[in-house]
Scaffold this motif. Structure first.
Motif, mmCIF file in Angstrom:
data_model
loop_
_atom_site.group_PDB
_atom_site.id
_atom_site.type_symbol
_atom_site.label_atom_id
_atom_site.label_comp_id
_atom_site.label_asym_id
_atom_site.label_seq_id
_atom_site.Cartn_x
_atom_site.Cartn_y
_atom_site.Cartn_z
ATOM 1 N N GLN A 1 0.791 -1.234 -0.255
ATOM 2 C CA GLN A 1 -0.128 -0.090 0.058
ATOM 3 C C GLN A 1 1.069 1.409 0.093
ATOM 4 O OE1 GLN A 1 -2.540 -0.764 3.493
ATOM 5 N NE2 GLN A 1 -4.014 -1.891 2.422
ATOM 6 N N GLY A 2 1.955 1.164 0.811
ATOM 7 C CA GLY A 2 2.878 2.211 0.800
ATOM 8 C C GLY A 2 3.393 2.417 -0.581
ATOM 9 N N ARG A 3 3.938 1.505 -1.207
ATOM 10 C CA ARG A 3 4.251 1.608 -2.517
ATOM 11 C C ARG A 3 3.508 2.400 -3.577
ATOM 12 N NH1 ARG A 3 5.428 -3.829 -4.491
ATOM 13 N NH2 ARG A 3 3.297 -3.612 -5.311
ATOM 14 N N ARG A 4 2.242 2.059 -3.227
ATOM 15 C CA ARG A 4 1.030 2.653 -4.183
ATOM 16 C C ARG A 4 1.114 4.173 -4.022
ATOM 17 N NH1 ARG A 4 -1.688 -2.291 -2.370
ATOM 18 N NH2 ARG A 4 -1.514 -3.590 -3.858
ATOM 19 N N ILE A 5 0.964 4.571 -2.512
ATOM 20 C CA ILE A 5 0.914 6.133 -2.357
ATOM 21 C C ILE A 5 2.395 6.699 -2.917
ATOM 22 C CG2 ILE A 5 1.046 7.498 -0.557
ATOM 23 C CD1 ILE A 5 -0.415 5.310 1.117
ATOM 24 N N THR A 6 3.260 6.024 -2.644
ATOM 25 C CA THR A 6 4.478 6.854 -3.224
ATOM 26 C C THR A 6 4.478 6.809 -4.714
ATOM 27 O OG1 THR A 6 5.787 5.729 -1.342
ATOM 28 C CG2 THR A 6 7.283 6.659 -3.051
ATOM 29 N N ALA A 7 3.973 5.796 -5.389
ATOM 30 C CA ALA A 7 4.086 6.049 -6.830
ATOM 31 C C ALA A 7 3.001 6.937 -7.170
ATOM 32 C CB ALA A 7 3.765 4.591 -7.368
ATOM 33 N N LYS A 8 1.835 7.224 -6.568
ATOM 34 C CA LYS A 8 0.907 7.864 -7.182
ATOM 35 C C LYS A 8 1.355 9.510 -6.789
ATOM 36 C CE LYS A 8 -2.371 4.279 -6.907
ATOM 37 N NZ LYS A 8 -2.187 3.831 -8.486
ATOM 38 N N ILE A 9 1.977 9.951 -5.667
ATOM 39 C CA ILE A 9 1.889 11.204 -5.263
ATOM 40 C C ILE A 9 2.521 12.041 -6.361
ATOM 41 C CG2 ILE A 9 3.274 12.571 -3.654
ATOM 42 C CD1 ILE A 9 2.793 10.837 -1.661
ATOM 43 N N PRO A 10 3.308 11.619 -7.168
ATOM 44 C CA PRO A 10 3.973 12.613 -8.144
ATOM 45 C C PRO A 10 2.843 12.946 -9.191
ATOM 46 C CG PRO A 10 5.765 10.838 -7.682
ATOM 47 C CD PRO A 10 4.541 10.726 -6.996
ATOM 48 N N THR A 11 1.845 11.806 -9.535
ATOM 49 C CA THR A 11 0.735 11.989 -10.361
ATOM 50 C C THR A 11 -0.027 12.942 -9.852
ATOM 51 O OG1 THR A 11 1.079 9.627 -11.169
ATOM 52 C CG2 THR A 11 -1.018 10.769 -11.884
ATOM 53 N N ILE A 12 -0.603 12.985 -8.882
ATOM 54 C CA ILE A 12 -1.240 14.116 -8.158
ATOM 55 C C ILE A 12 -1.002 15.337 -8.136
ATOM 56 C CG2 ILE A 12 -2.359 14.524 -5.651
ATOM 57 C CD1 ILE A 12 -2.438 11.372 -5.023
ATOM 58 N N LEU A 13 0.367 15.651 -7.801
ATOM 59 C CA LEU A 13 0.747 16.661 -7.575
ATOM 60 C C LEU A 13 0.974 17.454 -9.128
ATOM 61 C CD1 LEU A 13 3.700 16.450 -4.969
ATOM 62 C CD2 LEU A 13 1.408 17.623 -4.749
ATOM 63 N N ALA A 14 1.542 16.773 -9.918
ATOM 64 C CA ALA A 14 1.526 17.034 -11.462
ATOM 65 C C ALA A 14 0.327 17.660 -11.899
ATOM 66 C CB ALA A 14 2.172 16.412 -12.329
ATOM 67 N N ALA A 15 -0.551 16.763 -11.910
ATOM 68 C CA ALA A 15 -2.115 16.769 -12.430
ATOM 69 C C ALA A 15 -2.768 18.419 -11.847
ATOM 70 C CB ALA A 15 -2.933 15.796 -11.844
ATOM 71 N N PHE A 16 -2.503 18.418 -10.371
ATOM 72 C CA PHE A 16 -3.071 19.556 -9.668
ATOM 73 C C PHE A 16 -2.472 20.679 -10.224
ATOM 74 C CE2 PHE A 16 -2.682 22.858 -6.366
ATOM 75 C CZ PHE A 16 -3.856 22.970 -6.075
ATOM 76 N N ASP A 17 -1.043 21.115 -10.488
ATOM 77 C CA ASP A 17 -0.680 21.957 -10.924
ATOM 78 C C ASP A 17 -1.127 22.265 -12.249
ATOM 79 O OD1 ASP A 17 1.500 24.210 -10.587
ATOM 80 O OD2 ASP A 17 2.358 23.271 -12.256
ATOM 81 N N ARG A 18 -1.168 21.288 -13.160
ATOM 82 C CA ARG A 18 -1.515 21.687 -14.768
ATOM 83 C C ARG A 18 -2.873 22.019 -14.784
ATOM 84 N NH1 ARG A 18 1.945 20.304 -18.694
ATOM 85 N NH2 ARG A 18 0.131 20.190 -20.323
ATOM 86 N N VAL A 19 -3.700 21.392 -13.974
ATOM 87 C CA VAL A 19 -5.099 21.862 -13.925
ATOM 88 C C VAL A 19 -5.383 23.479 -13.534
ATOM 89 C CG1 VAL A 19 -7.484 21.859 -13.085
ATOM 90 C CG2 VAL A 19 -6.229 19.788 -13.485
ATOM 91 N N ARG A 20 -4.578 23.770 -12.481
ATOM 92 C CA ARG A 20 -4.800 25.410 -12.069
ATOM 93 C C ARG A 20 -3.852 26.138 -13.295
ATOM 94 N NH1 ARG A 20 -0.603 26.450 -6.787
ATOM 95 N NH2 ARG A 20 1.288 25.651 -7.955
ATOM 96 N N GLN A 21 -3.161 25.516 -14.020
ATOM 97 C CA GLN A 21 -2.649 26.613 -15.051
ATOM 98 C C GLN A 21 -3.285 26.461 -16.152
ATOM 99 O OE1 GLN A 21 -0.072 28.160 -14.468
ATOM 100 N NE2 GLN A 21 0.755 27.384 -12.413
ATOM 101 N N GLY A 22 -4.701 25.919 -16.382
ATOM 102 C CA GLY A 22 -5.353 25.592 -17.364
ATOM 103 C C GLY A 22 -4.896 24.587 -18.219
ATOM 104 N N GLU A 23 -4.017 23.476 -17.954
ATOM 105 C CA GLU A 23 -3.596 22.491 -18.822
ATOM 106 C C GLU A 23 -4.384 21.255 -18.460
ATOM 107 O OE1 GLU A 23 -1.575 23.110 -21.378
ATOM 108 O OE2 GLU A 23 -0.940 25.171 -21.201
ATOM 109 N N GLU A 24 -4.230 20.230 -19.351
ATOM 110 C CA GLU A 24 -4.730 18.892 -19.161
ATOM 111 C C GLU A 24 -3.515 18.262 -18.448
ATOM 112 O OE1 GLU A 24 -7.875 17.220 -19.551
ATOM 113 O OE2 GLU A 24 -8.450 18.986 -19.856
ATOM 114 N N PRO A 25 -4.078 17.216 -17.603
ATOM 115 C CA PRO A 25 -2.857 16.226 -16.790
ATOM 116 C C PRO A 25 -2.476 15.437 -17.869
ATOM 117 C CG PRO A 25 -4.959 16.391 -15.463
ATOM 118 C CD PRO A 25 -5.408 17.282 -16.824
ATOM 119 N N ILE A 26 -1.251 15.281 -17.638
ATOM 120 C CA ILE A 26 -0.472 14.282 -18.413
ATOM 121 C C ILE A 26 -0.458 13.095 -17.881
ATOM 122 C CG2 ILE A 26 2.064 13.898 -19.671
ATOM 123 C CD1 ILE A 26 2.221 16.987 -19.707
ATOM 124 N N GLU A 27 -0.455 11.853 -18.677
ATOM 125 C CA GLU A 27 -0.530 10.510 -18.132
ATOM 126 C C GLU A 27 0.821 10.038 -17.588
ATOM 127 O OE1 GLU A 27 -2.583 7.636 -17.760
ATOM 128 O OE2 GLU A 27 -4.113 9.349 -17.461
#
Length: 382
Positions: free
Chosen positions: A125-151
């Motif tokens: 479970q910890g590995r899943r959290i660690t893996a997903k945090i970068p995706t969460i942060l990048a998506a958050f920043d791109r949305v607030r910049q008016g951009e689509e999240p990147i897979e």
């Protein structure tokens, strides 16, 4: 039982750990016996995660398998991404958005009924959290910049993939190596406030999502995370003042101002992590041809050293150089502390797992200073 009060648990031993060791008098930091200088310069962040979680450095085969498992866990459920978008559009603070998103991840955990005492399940479970945090942060920043999240791109390293998801461009070798080193430098640091918070939560046998969420909450406080943001604001103030950085520093001292990025509760000399990040700041400055932040930081450091601050145990800490490094990498200033959380999550998880191997509920006491014989008065007679 001793009745001595130790505010902030200063100097109190509450656990034994094999994870990291700090000798603040000489500027020494090791993870499981390995010098931070060797790990930062020679090992990848994934190798460091493996070391913290498994107790030894991986072989090539073990690392390849570990990297693959971590990479395949990077994708985040659409419902979580939609919540991230709502938070971004509501102008939520990045650390608060991260706290909410990590807590929400537990709703999509593929092993929801795992026994909290099953440490192998907790690690997965910890590995899943660690893996997903970068995706969460990048998506958050791109949305607030008016951009689509990147897979996420599973072919990229942990560090390289985050920079790619954040900017939409694969980083060059210098940028990727620098960010990877920064993650390693922040991966663990003894029983700091956020790590201890995660351990306290873990000691109740709460799930690892709760522990990491608690760690994020503790790190968001201004006395723990966020100092590198203050350093960056200071450097921008120097730049806007049109003053020579030496003169700016002299004026700040005469005004009685505290310059952020100096002093640490543990280190009496220059933080070894600051030494390494200064080197990488030099590399980045040479790579992109802009040495403004390098000139400002080194000038201010030299001046304060000449003023005798280092002789008083007030020396540059990791935050004094990390902000400049992140700025060179194109990372927004209010994302500096969330990146700290991204790196430190691996350490939080490692400490929770280590403590739970011989778990005892963490339950300190307070010295009572209130009245003891108050007479109760019914509400209609008060």
């Amino acid at each position: 039982m001793s009745n001595e009060l130790k505010r902030g648990l200063e100097g109190v031993l509450v656990a034994e750990s094999d994870l990291s060791y700090i000798d603040g008098s000489v500027g020494k930091l090791v993870y499981r016996g390995y010098a931070i200088e060797d790990l930062a310069r020679e090992a990848s962040y994934e190798e460091v995660l493996y070391l913290l979680w498994h107790g030894e450095l991986p072989t090539r085969e073990e690392l390849t398998e570990f990297e693959a498992r971590l990479a395949e866990e990077r994708h985040v459920d659409d419902d979580v991404l939609e919540t991230i978008a709502v938070l971004a559009e509501a102008d939520e603070e990045p650390m608060a958005a991260l706290r909410t998103a990590v807590s929400m991840l537990s709703a999509y955990e593929p092993e929801p009924d795992a026994d909290p005492e099953d440490l192998d399940a907790t690690l997965r479970q910890g590995r899943r959290i660690t893996a997903k945090i970068p995706t969460i942060l990048a998506a958050f920043d791109r949305v607030r910049q008016g951009e689509e999240p990147i897979e996420p791109d599973e072919s990229l390293s942990y560090a390289g993939n985050f920079l790619y998801m954040l900017t939409g461009v694969e980083p060059d070798a210098v940028a990727e190596e620098t960010f990877d080193m920064a993650l390693t430098l922040h991966a663990d640091h003894g029983l700091n406030a956020s790590t201890f918070t995660a351990m306290v939560i873990g000691s109740t046998m709460a799930d690892i999502y709760s522990a990491v969420t608690g760690g994020i909450g503790a790190l968001s406080g201004s006395l723990h995370g966020g100092a590198n943001e203050d350093v960056m604001r200071t450097l921008r103030e120097v730049d806007a003042s049109s003053k020579d950085p030496l003169q700016w520093a002299k004026d700040a001292r005469e005004e009685g101002r505290r310059i952020p990025g100096f002093g640490h509760r543990v280190y009496e000399v220059k933080d070894p992590r600051a030494v390494i990040l200064e080197e990488k700041l030099r590399d980045l400055s040479a790579s992109n041809g802009d040495d403004t932040w390098l000139e400002y930081t080194t000038t201010i450091e030299s001046y304060l050293e000449d003023e005798g601050l280092t002789e008083k145990g007030i020396a540059p800490n990791v935050d004094f150089y990390s902000g400049s490094v992140y700025d060179h990498l194109g990372i927004p200033m209010d994302m500096f502390t969330p990146i700290f959380a991204m790196a430190r999550a691996g350490g939080w998880i490692a400490h929770v797992l280590e403590y739970q191997e011989d778990n005892r509920l963490i339950r300190p006491r307070a010295r009572y200073t209130g009245p003891q014989d108050a007479e109760f008065v019914p509400i209609d007679e008060r």
